[in-house]
Design an enzyme around this catalytic site. Structure first.
Site, PDB file in Angstrom:
ATOM      1  N   SER A 125     -32.817  27.278 -19.645  1.00 20.26           N
ATOM      2  CA  SER A 125     -32.753  27.944 -18.335  1.00 20.26           C
ATOM      3  C   SER A 125     -33.542  27.138 -17.304  1.00 20.26           C
ATOM      4  CB  SER A 125     -33.314  29.369 -18.428  1.00 20.26           C
ATOM      5  OG  SER A 125     -34.591  29.359 -19.045  1.00 20.26           O
ATOM      6  N   LYS A 164     -33.907  26.509 -30.994  1.00 23.96           N
ATOM      7  CA  LYS A 164     -32.886  27.537 -30.786  1.00 23.96           C
ATOM      8  C   LYS A 164     -31.575  26.840 -30.460  1.00 23.96           C
ATOM      9  CE  LYS A 164     -33.024  30.435 -27.070  1.00 23.96           C
ATOM     10  NZ  LYS A 164     -31.810  30.093 -26.304  1.00 23.96           N
ATOM     11  N   GLU A 168     -28.079  38.055 -26.636  1.00 21.55           N
ATOM     12  CA  GLU A 168     -28.100  38.129 -25.165  1.00 21.55           C
ATOM     13  C   GLU A 168     -26.917  38.934 -24.638  1.00 21.55           C
ATOM     14  OE1 GLU A 168     -28.733  34.449 -23.055  1.00 21.55           O
ATOM     15  OE2 GLU A 168     -28.305  35.384 -21.110  1.00 21.55           O
TER      16      GLU A 168
HETATM   17  O1  KIV Z   1     -32.780  29.259 -21.911  1.00 17.37           O
HETATM   18  C1  KIV Z   1     -33.252  30.393 -21.906  1.00 17.37           C
HETATM   19  O2  KIV Z   1     -34.121  30.735 -21.128  1.00 17.37           O
HETATM   20  C2  KIV Z   1     -32.738  31.350 -22.864  1.00 17.37           C
HETATM   21  C3  KIV Z   1     -33.013  32.788 -22.553  1.00 17.37           C
HETATM   22  C4  KIV Z   1     -31.984  33.292 -21.623  1.00 17.37           C
HETATM   23  C5  KIV Z   1     -33.068  33.605 -23.774  1.00 17.37           C
HETATM   24  O3  KIV Z   1     -32.084  31.008 -23.800  1.00 17.37           O
END
Ligand code: KIV
Length: 263
Positions: free
Chosen positions: A45, A112, A181
Site C-alpha cells: 500500500s 505476505k 480483505e
Molecule cells: O499493503 C497493504 O497495506 C495491505 C493491507 C491492505 C492489508 O496488504
C-alpha cells in the site's frame, strides 16, 4: 527481544486479538510498537499512500526492501511482516524464494503474498525452506484489473466456498497466517473457525483473530477515497501516539471493527 511468530500464534490461540498496522519507516515503527501494535506490516500500500500511485502494481521489490529495512531499524520488539510486490513471486516458487529472502535479509520475519490455492505450491516451497508466509485472500489489490475495482469479495455462496477452500489449502501448504480483505463478516467468521492459524481481517468483521488498517487511513491523512471499513482514530484523539493506542485498545477489547465497518 523481537516477538516471534510462535509467540503471536500462542497469544492468538489464548483468545487475545492482535493489533496490526501498516508501517513504512523507522520513526513510525518505534511509535507504533510503543503504542502496543503487535505486527508492523510493510505493505505494498506504500505505492498509494507514500508514492501517490493509483494502485499497488508499480511497487518494486527494491521499494519493499528499502522500507522493510527502515521499519526494522526503528522497531526493536514488534513482529515485522512484508509484502511480496506484484510480479515478484507469481512466476515460480524459486522466484518467490529469491525475493522473499531479500525481504527477510532486510528484517522481515514473514512475507505476505496475494493469491488463492494456485499459490499453495509456492507457500509450501517457502515455508519448507524456513520462510513464514501469510496468505492474502478476498480483495487482492494486486488483482484490481481482474476484479474490476476494489470490491467486496466472497458475496455469493459459490465465491464463499472457493475462498474457504483456498484458505484451507494455503494453511495445509504451510501458511502461518491468513489475511482476509473486504469480505462479508459471516464468511470471515466461518474461515476463522475452520483454520488453526490466526486470521487477520481488514473489512472482514470482528471475528478475525487480528485486525489491520493502513496507517495513513486510520490517521485520516490519505487524500484519496477511503473504504467503509476504515475508522479515523486521530479524529477523536490527542495526537498520533494516542490515536494508535486507542486503535490497539479498540482491537483488543473488540470495539473495532463496529457494525458500520463491516460487510
Ligand atoms: O499493503 C497493504 O497495506 C495491505 C493491507 C491492505 C492489508 O496488504
Amino acid at each position: 527481544m523481537r516477538t516471534t511468530l510462535t509467540a503471536l500464534q500462542s497469544k492468538s490461540g489464548q483468545g487475545e486479538k492482535l493489533a496490526v498496522l501498516t508501517c513504512y519507516d523507522a520513526s513510525f515503527a518505534a511509535l507504533l510498537e510503543n503504542a502496543g501494535v503487535d505486527i508492523l506490516l510493510v505493505g505494498d500500500s506504500l505505492g498509494m499512500v507514500l508514492q501517490g500511485q493509483e494502485s499497488t502494481l508499480p511497487v518494486t521489490l527494491a521499494d519493499m526492501v528499502y522500507h522493510t529495512r527502515c521499519v526494522a531499524a526503528g522497531a526493536k520488539r514488534a513482529f515485522i511482516m512484508a509484502d511480496l510486490p506484484f510480479g515478484s513471486f507469481q512466476e515460480s516458487p524459486r522466484q518467490a524464494l529469491r525475493n522473499a529472502a531479500q525481504l527477510l535479509a532486510a528484517g522481515a520475519q514473514m512475507v505476505k503474498l496475494e493469491g488463492g490455492a494456485v499459490m499453495a505450491e509456492t507457500v509450501s516451497f517457502l515455508s519448507q525452506r524456513g520462510i513464514p508466509v501469510c496468505a492474502h485472500l478476498g480483495l487482492m489489490p494486486q488483482s484490481v484489473n481482474q476484479l474490476g475495482g476494489y470490491r467486496v469479495q466472497g458475496k455469493t455462496e459459490q465465491q464463499a466456498s472457493v475462498l474457504l477452500d483456498d484458505a484451507l489449502a494455503l494453511q495445509q501448504a504451510g501458511a502461518g497466517m491468513v489475511l482476509l480483505e473486504a469480505i462479508p463478516a459471516r464468511l470471515a467468521k466461518a474461515v476463522t473457525e475452520c483454520l488453526s492459524v490466526p486470521t487477520i481481517g481488514i473489512g472482514a468483521g470482528p471475528d478475525c483473530n487480528a485486525q489491520v488498517l493502513v496507517l495513513h487511513d486510520m490517521l485520516g491523512i490519505y487524500p484519496g477515497k477511503t473504504a467503509r471499513f476504515v475508522k479515523n482514530f486521530l479524529a477523536e484523539a490527542d495526537g498520533i501516539q494516542a490515536a494508535v493506542a486507542d486503535y490497539v485498545q479498540a482491537v483488543k477489547n473488540g470495539a473495532f471493527p463496529a457494525p458500520e465497518h463491516c460487510f
